[in-house]
Design a protein around this motif. Structure first.
Motif, PDB file in Angstrom:
ATOM      1  N   ALA A   1       0.828  -1.207   0.000  1.00  0.00           N
ATOM      2  CA  ALA A   1       0.000   0.000   0.000  1.00  0.00           C
ATOM      3  C   ALA A   1       0.863   1.258   0.000  1.00  0.00           C
ATOM      4  O   ALA A   1       0.542   2.241  -0.668  1.00  0.00           O
ATOM      5  N   ILE A   2       1.960   1.231   0.746  1.00  0.00           N
ATOM      6  CA  ILE A   2       2.842   2.397   0.857  1.00  0.00           C
ATOM      7  C   ILE A   2       3.558   2.688  -0.460  1.00  0.00           C
ATOM      8  O   ILE A   2       3.899   3.842  -0.752  1.00  0.00           O
ATOM      9  N   ILE A   3       3.735   1.689  -1.273  1.00  0.00           N
ATOM     10  CA  ILE A   3       4.340   1.891  -2.595  1.00  0.00           C
ATOM     11  C   ILE A   3       3.465   2.811  -3.446  1.00  0.00           C
ATOM     12  O   ILE A   3       3.964   3.568  -4.273  1.00  0.00           O
ATOM     13  N   ARG A   4       2.157   2.795  -3.211  1.00  0.00           N
ATOM     14  CA  ARG A   4       1.220   3.615  -3.980  1.00  0.00           C
ATOM     15  C   ARG A   4       1.318   5.072  -3.532  1.00  0.00           C
ATOM     16  O   ARG A   4       1.579   5.359  -2.367  1.00  0.00           O
ATOM     17  N   PRO A   5       1.093   6.011  -4.447  1.00  0.00           N
ATOM     18  CA  PRO A   5       1.298   7.436  -4.140  1.00  0.00           C
ATOM     19  C   PRO A   5       0.534   7.954  -2.914  1.00  0.00           C
ATOM     20  O   PRO A   5       1.072   8.744  -2.152  1.00  0.00           O
ATOM     21  N   ALA A   6      -0.682   7.527  -2.719  1.00  0.00           N
ATOM     22  CA  ALA A   6      -1.499   8.081  -1.630  1.00  0.00           C
ATOM     23  C   ALA A   6      -0.929   7.782  -0.254  1.00  0.00           C
ATOM     24  O   ALA A   6      -1.183   8.517   0.693  1.00  0.00           O
ATOM     25  N   LYS A   7      -0.158   6.724  -0.123  1.00  0.00           N
ATOM     26  CA  LYS A   7       0.344   6.310   1.186  1.00  0.00           C
ATOM     27  C   LYS A   7       1.864   6.389   1.307  1.00  0.00           C
ATOM     28  O   LYS A   7       2.431   5.985   2.312  1.00  0.00           O
ATOM     29  N   ARG A   8       2.540   6.915   0.312  1.00  0.00           N
ATOM     30  CA  ARG A   8       4.001   6.940   0.283  1.00  0.00           C
ATOM     31  C   ARG A   8       4.601   7.610   1.515  1.00  0.00           C
ATOM     32  O   ARG A   8       5.628   7.191   2.027  1.00  0.00           O
ATOM     33  N   GLY A   9       3.978   8.639   2.045  1.00  0.00           N
ATOM     34  CA  GLY A   9       4.494   9.348   3.210  1.00  0.00           C
ATOM     35  C   GLY A   9       4.590   8.491   4.459  1.00  0.00           C
ATOM     36  O   GLY A   9       5.337   8.815   5.385  1.00  0.00           O
ATOM     37  N   LEU A  10       3.872   7.383   4.493  1.00  0.00           N
ATOM     38  CA  LEU A  10       3.912   6.513   5.662  1.00  0.00           C
ATOM     39  C   LEU A  10       5.236   5.779   5.811  1.00  0.00           C
ATOM     40  O   LEU A  10       5.542   5.269   6.887  1.00  0.00           O
ATOM     41  N   MET A  11       6.035   5.737   4.770  1.00  0.00           N
ATOM     42  CA  MET A  11       7.289   4.977   4.851  1.00  0.00           C
ATOM     43  C   MET A  11       8.258   5.563   5.878  1.00  0.00           C
ATOM     44  O   MET A  11       9.199   4.909   6.285  1.00  0.00           O
ATOM     45  N   TYR A  12       7.995   6.773   6.341  1.00  0.00           N
ATOM     46  CA  TYR A  12       8.872   7.413   7.317  1.00  0.00           C
ATOM     47  C   TYR A  12       8.353   7.274   8.752  1.00  0.00           C
ATOM     48  O   TYR A  12       8.923   7.833   9.671  1.00  0.00           O
ATOM     49  N   LYS A  13       7.279   6.505   8.914  1.00  0.00           N
ATOM     50  CA  LYS A  13       6.691   6.319  10.241  1.00  0.00           C
ATOM     51  C   LYS A  13       7.029   4.933  10.778  1.00  0.00           C
ATOM     52  O   LYS A  13       7.489   4.069  10.042  1.00  0.00           O
ATOM     53  N   ASP A  14       6.762   4.722  12.052  1.00  0.00           N
ATOM     54  CA  ASP A  14       6.995   3.393  12.635  1.00  0.00           C
ATOM     55  C   ASP A  14       5.776   2.514  12.370  1.00  0.00           C
ATOM     56  O   ASP A  14       4.714   2.994  11.952  1.00  0.00           O
ATOM     57  N   TRP A  15       5.938   1.203  12.612  1.00  0.00           N
ATOM     58  CA  TRP A  15       4.883   0.252  12.266  1.00  0.00           C
ATOM     59  C   TRP A  15       3.567   0.515  13.003  1.00  0.00           C
ATOM     60  O   TRP A  15       2.498   0.300  12.447  1.00  0.00           O
ATOM     61  N   VAL A  16       3.626   0.985  14.229  1.00  0.00           N
ATOM     62  CA  VAL A  16       2.389   1.268  14.979  1.00  0.00           C
ATOM     63  C   VAL A  16       1.584   2.341  14.253  1.00  0.00           C
ATOM     64  O   VAL A  16       0.382   2.181  14.010  1.00  0.00           O
ATOM     65  N   ASP A  17       2.241   3.432  13.882  1.00  0.00           N
ATOM     66  CA  ASP A  17       1.547   4.516  13.176  1.00  0.00           C
ATOM     67  C   ASP A  17       1.134   4.100  11.767  1.00  0.00           C
ATOM     68  O   ASP A  17       0.060   4.475  11.297  1.00  0.00           O
ATOM     69  N   ILE A  18       1.983   3.338  11.096  1.00  0.00           N
ATOM     70  CA  ILE A  18       1.635   2.858   9.752  1.00  0.00           C
ATOM     71  C   ILE A  18       0.341   2.065   9.805  1.00  0.00           C
ATOM     72  O   ILE A  18      -0.584   2.307   9.030  1.00  0.00           O
ATOM     73  N   MET A  19       0.245   1.126  10.733  1.00  0.00           N
ATOM     74  CA  MET A  19      -0.930   0.254  10.783  1.00  0.00           C
ATOM     75  C   MET A  19      -2.196   1.014  11.186  1.00  0.00           C
ATOM     76  O   MET A  19      -3.300   0.607  10.835  1.00  0.00           O
ATOM     77  N   LYS A  20      -2.059   2.134  11.874  1.00  0.00           N
ATOM     78  CA  LYS A  20      -3.220   2.964  12.216  1.00  0.00           C
ATOM     79  C   LYS A  20      -3.765   3.692  10.990  1.00  0.00           C
ATOM     80  O   LYS A  20      -4.949   3.983  10.914  1.00  0.00           O
ATOM     81  N   GLU A  21      -2.875   4.025  10.049  1.00  0.00           N
ATOM     82  CA  GLU A  21      -3.247   4.913   8.951  1.00  0.00           C
ATOM     83  C   GLU A  21      -3.327   4.271   7.561  1.00  0.00           C
ATOM     84  O   GLU A  21      -3.987   4.804   6.684  1.00  0.00           O
ATOM     85  N   VAL A  22      -2.662   3.161   7.367  1.00  0.00           N
ATOM     86  CA  VAL A  22      -2.465   2.662   6.000  1.00  0.00           C
ATOM     87  C   VAL A  22      -3.763   2.277   5.289  1.00  0.00           C
ATOM     88  O   VAL A  22      -3.869   2.423   4.079  1.00  0.00           O
TER      89      VAL A  22
END
Length: 110
Positions: A46-67
């Motif tokens: 999902a993070i590879i896609r443009p809409a979620k690319r910014g999540l790659m700089y977050k930790d897994w806890v925050d990623i899983m809350k938002e992805v």
């Protein structure tokens, strides 16, 4: 092959990642996030896609809350069901590679 835990360390090898379904060309993201579960691998897809690319700089806890939250700007993103299905296909591919039944260097049989 789908339920067998893969060797997640395979994702540290750029040659392997370059040849995996949907991950090719994205070693930088895969190596930064270091997924260790199918759900994390789905999030990477999902993070590879443009809409979620910014999540790659977050930790897994925050990623899983938002992805899996739908973007409000209409940008392209992966639904969780699609990402999990693709992640399972990648796991099968990784397991085939580790069992030496699949090789990127083997000559084609076609």
């Amino acid at each position: 092959m789908m339920i067998q835990e893969p060797d997640w360390d395979m994702l540290k090898d750029p040659k392997v990642v370059e040849n995996l379904f949907h991950l090719n060309g994205h070693f930088n993201i895969v190596s930064k996030l270091e997924p260790k579960t199918i759900e994390q691998l789905a999030a990477v897809l999902a993070i590879i896609r443009p809409a979620k690319r910014g999540l790659m700089y977050k930790d897994w806890v925050d990623i899983m809350k938002e992805v899996w939250t739908r973007p409000t700007d209409g940008s392209y993103f992966f639904k969780k069901s699609h990402a999990v299905a693709y992640a399972q296909a990648i796991v099968v591919q990784m397991n085939l590679i580790s069992r030496a039944k699949y090789s990127f260097d083997a000559p084609s049989k076609i």
